[in-house]
Design a protein around this motif. Structure first.
Motif, PDB file in Angstrom:
ATOM      1  N   TRP A   1      15.697  16.719   7.022  1.00 45.55           N
ATOM      2  CA  TRP A   1      15.687  16.846   8.517  1.00 45.55           C
ATOM      3  C   TRP A   1      17.193  17.266   8.930  1.00 45.55           C
ATOM      4  CZ3 TRP A   1      19.338  13.652  10.481  1.00 45.55           C
ATOM      5  CH2 TRP A   1      19.872  12.488   9.709  1.00 45.55           C
ATOM      6  N   CYS A   2      17.957  17.094   8.348  1.00 43.37           N
ATOM      7  CA  CYS A   2      19.573  17.239   8.796  1.00 43.37           C
ATOM      8  C   CYS A   2      19.985  18.844   8.419  1.00 43.37           C
ATOM      9  CB  CYS A   2      20.551  16.157   8.184  1.00 43.37           C
ATOM     10  SG  CYS A   2      22.379  16.594   8.955  1.00 43.37           S
TER      11      CYS A   2
ATOM     12  N   ILE B   1      26.551  14.094  10.197  1.00 45.70           N
ATOM     13  CA  ILE B   1      25.411  13.382  11.147  1.00 45.70           C
ATOM     14  C   ILE B   1      24.754  12.546  10.302  1.00 45.70           C
ATOM     15  CG2 ILE B   1      22.891  14.372  12.068  1.00 45.70           C
ATOM     16  CD1 ILE B   1      25.352  15.099  13.648  1.00 45.70           C
ATOM     17  N   VAL B   2      24.541  12.638   9.082  1.00 47.43           N
ATOM     18  CA  VAL B   2      23.679  11.548   8.123  1.00 47.43           C
ATOM     19  C   VAL B   2      24.451  10.226   8.440  1.00 47.43           C
ATOM     20  CG1 VAL B   2      22.997  10.853   5.776  1.00 47.43           C
ATOM     21  CG2 VAL B   2      22.623  13.246   6.638  1.00 47.43           C
ATOM     22  N   ARG B   3      25.700  10.159   7.928  1.00 49.80           N
ATOM     23  CA  ARG B   3      26.703   8.974   7.979  1.00 49.80           C
ATOM     24  C   ARG B   3      26.263   8.329   9.520  1.00 49.80           C
ATOM     25  NH1 ARG B   3      31.957   6.788   7.520  1.00 49.80           N
ATOM     26  NH2 ARG B   3      31.867   5.158   8.650  1.00 49.80           N
TER      27      ARG B   3
ATOM     28  N   ALA C   1      14.425  13.159  11.588  1.00 51.13           N
ATOM     29  CA  ALA C   1      13.616  14.180  12.511  1.00 51.13           C
ATOM     30  C   ALA C   1      14.773  15.009  13.047  1.00 51.13           C
ATOM     31  CB  ALA C   1      12.748  13.570  13.550  1.00 51.13           C
ATOM     32  N   ALA C   2      14.295  16.135  13.402  1.00 52.89           N
ATOM     33  CA  ALA C   2      15.222  17.145  14.043  1.00 52.89           C
ATOM     34  C   ALA C   2      15.904  16.806  15.423  1.00 52.89           C
ATOM     35  CB  ALA C   2      14.275  18.351  14.232  1.00 52.89           C
ATOM     36  N   HIS C   3      15.498  15.711  16.030  1.00 51.13           N
ATOM     37  CA  HIS C   3      16.061  15.248  17.304  1.00 51.13           C
ATOM     38  C   HIS C   3      17.182  14.527  16.836  1.00 51.13           C
ATOM     39  CE1 HIS C   3      12.411  12.683  17.047  1.00 51.13           C
ATOM     40  NE2 HIS C   3      13.444  11.923  16.693  1.00 51.13           N
ATOM     41  N   ASP C   4      17.370  13.836  15.509  1.00 49.50           N
ATOM     42  CA  ASP C   4      18.179  13.046  15.265  1.00 49.50           C
ATOM     43  C   ASP C   4      19.440  13.663  15.015  1.00 49.50           C
ATOM     44  OD1 ASP C   4      16.058  11.395  14.560  1.00 49.50           O
ATOM     45  OD2 ASP C   4      16.694  10.768  12.721  1.00 49.50           O
ATOM     46  N   VAL C   5      19.349  14.894  14.770  1.00 43.46           N
ATOM     47  CA  VAL C   5      20.769  15.961  14.680  1.00 43.46           C
ATOM     48  C   VAL C   5      21.119  16.284  16.085  1.00 43.46           C
ATOM     49  CG1 VAL C   5      21.564  18.080  13.869  1.00 43.46           C
ATOM     50  CG2 VAL C   5      19.934  16.853  12.525  1.00 43.46           C
TER      51      VAL C   5
END
Length: 404
Positions: A57-58, A84-86, A110-114
């Protein structure tokens, strides 16, 4: 005599070989396989490798944004996935504890997490923050995930068991673990001779996170409204815009035609998804194209034999015609699941003229297409969970219906 025998033998061998040629067993003939011709491919950054981590996703969304930076006239760059993951792990941890563990705390997202992560925390280049502070030069979460979840479960269990308030230390403790595995986050850094913070670097990019929206197509919510996508990895409870199938595909077509890539969430648990062939299809038996003998033979096959014949991936064949109902039934019955994120970067055709989308994966630049894959149009119609796209790439009539 010897000369005559030699001549006779030579003629016999030649005659035998000629006589056998039309009768060669089918299994000895070489199959053609799939031959793809790219029609249009958008500029993108190199294929990455998520390695042993569930962070597609990221990787996919940042590659998508890197492509958007190129489209907007910016320089090629590699944005830090682990930055971003952290941050995502920390944000997810707070929510997980608040919900007493009743949330999917895992590597997925998901994409919006980024895009939401960049809004909240900024972003940095990869070279500023690779995020591998545990002895490897590639992501490897086999230990990390277990450690993080174990810590949080212990905090929750202690609070539930004693009924006492949670300590003021648990978030600092969790953040310390993240520091050890990913490395300490940079407050400022120098990139190409300029000093930035993560927030100022994000602001310097020629794209804006508010321009990106998620699109999907399901009937259990009204069309042209937003709903929270009900998949386990949507821990953020992000929303998607819901449109009919034909509108979803019109958005894909319009985006690519006008130079916009799309971040694509899909299902790769399908039999029509071949890792070795790097293709995705939704095959169907071409009964109308069979003669009487072939049709009769097909009817005598077992279901296992029919399935084996359909998924040989030896040459292009007939594919299913996808309907809105098929999409919905597959999603409702867990036959379409949120498995993987990639980037749609172009279009292609096979040797029979069938249409495909060229897709950039994050499983390293592996053969047969150096990390790129080809998915048929029916596959994308059938197995799309959601798409992230620049809202300016959506056709005006659809954008108006969505209120964008």
């Amino acid at each position: 005599m010897k000369k005559i025998l030699t001549t006779v033998l030579t003629l016999c061998v030649a005659f035998t070989a000629a006589a056998q040629t039309p009768e060669q067993p089918a299994e000895e003939k070489k199959t053609e396989g799939y031959v793809f011709t790219d029609v249009k491919v958008l500029p993108t950054t190199p294929v990455k490798n998520q390695h042993r981590s569930g962070t597609c996703w990221c990787y996919s969304t940042l590659t998508f944004l890197e492509g958007e930076i190129l489209r907007a006239g910016g320089k090629e760059m590699h944005l830090s996935e682990m930055f971003i993951v952290r941050h995502s792990f920390m944000d997810k941890a707070v929510k997980y504890v608040r919900l007493h563990g009743e949330l999917n705390f895992a590597e997925g997202g998901a994409a919006h997490d980024v895009t939401e992560g960049i809004k909240a925390h900024g972003i940095v280049p990869y070279e500023v923050y690779p995020g591998f502070n545990y002895g490897t030069d590639k992501p490897d979460f086999h230990e990390l995930s277990a450690v993080l979840k174990g810590y949080l479960d212990a905090v929750i269990a202690a609070g539930d068991k004693t009924g006492l308030p949670l300590s003021t230390a648990w978030q600092r403790g969790f953040n310390a673990i993240l520091d050890e595995y990913f490395g300490e986050l940079p407050e400022t850094f120098t990139y190409e001779g300029k000093e930035y913070t993560p927030e100022s670097f994000a602001a310097s990019l020629p794209i804006r996170m508010d321009d990106y929206v998620d699109i999907s197509s399901f009937t259990h919510h009204p069309f042209y409204t937003q709903f929270i996508m009900e998949v386990p990895d949507n821990w953020m409870w992000g929303t998607v815009y819901n449109v009919p199938l034909e509108d979803m595909m019109a958005i894909v077509d319009n985006a690519l035609e006008n130079g916009y890539p799309l971040a694509w969430g899909t299902d790769v648990s399908e039999k029509g998804f071949s890792r070795t062939k790097a293709i995705g299809i939704v095959p169907e038996a071409d009964l109308d194209g069979m003669n009487g003998t072939e049709s009769a033979r097909w009817g005598k096959l077992t279901e296992a034999e029919k399935e084996a014949a359909l998924y040989k991936f030896d040459k292009p064949g007939k594919e299913k015609q996808i309907t809105q109902q098929m999409r919905q039934e597959a999603f409702d019955n867990y036959l379409t699941t949120d498995d993987h994120g990639m980037v749609i970067v172009g279009t292609a055709v096979d040797q029979a003229g069938n249409k495909y989308f060229k897709v950039q994966n994050s499983w390293d630049a592996l053969p047969p297409y150096d990390g790129y894959w080809y998915f048929s149009r029916p596959f994308v119609e059938f197995k799309t969970i959601s798409l992230m796209v620049n809202k300016n790439a959506i056709p005006k009539d659809i954008r108006k219906k969505l209120g964008l």
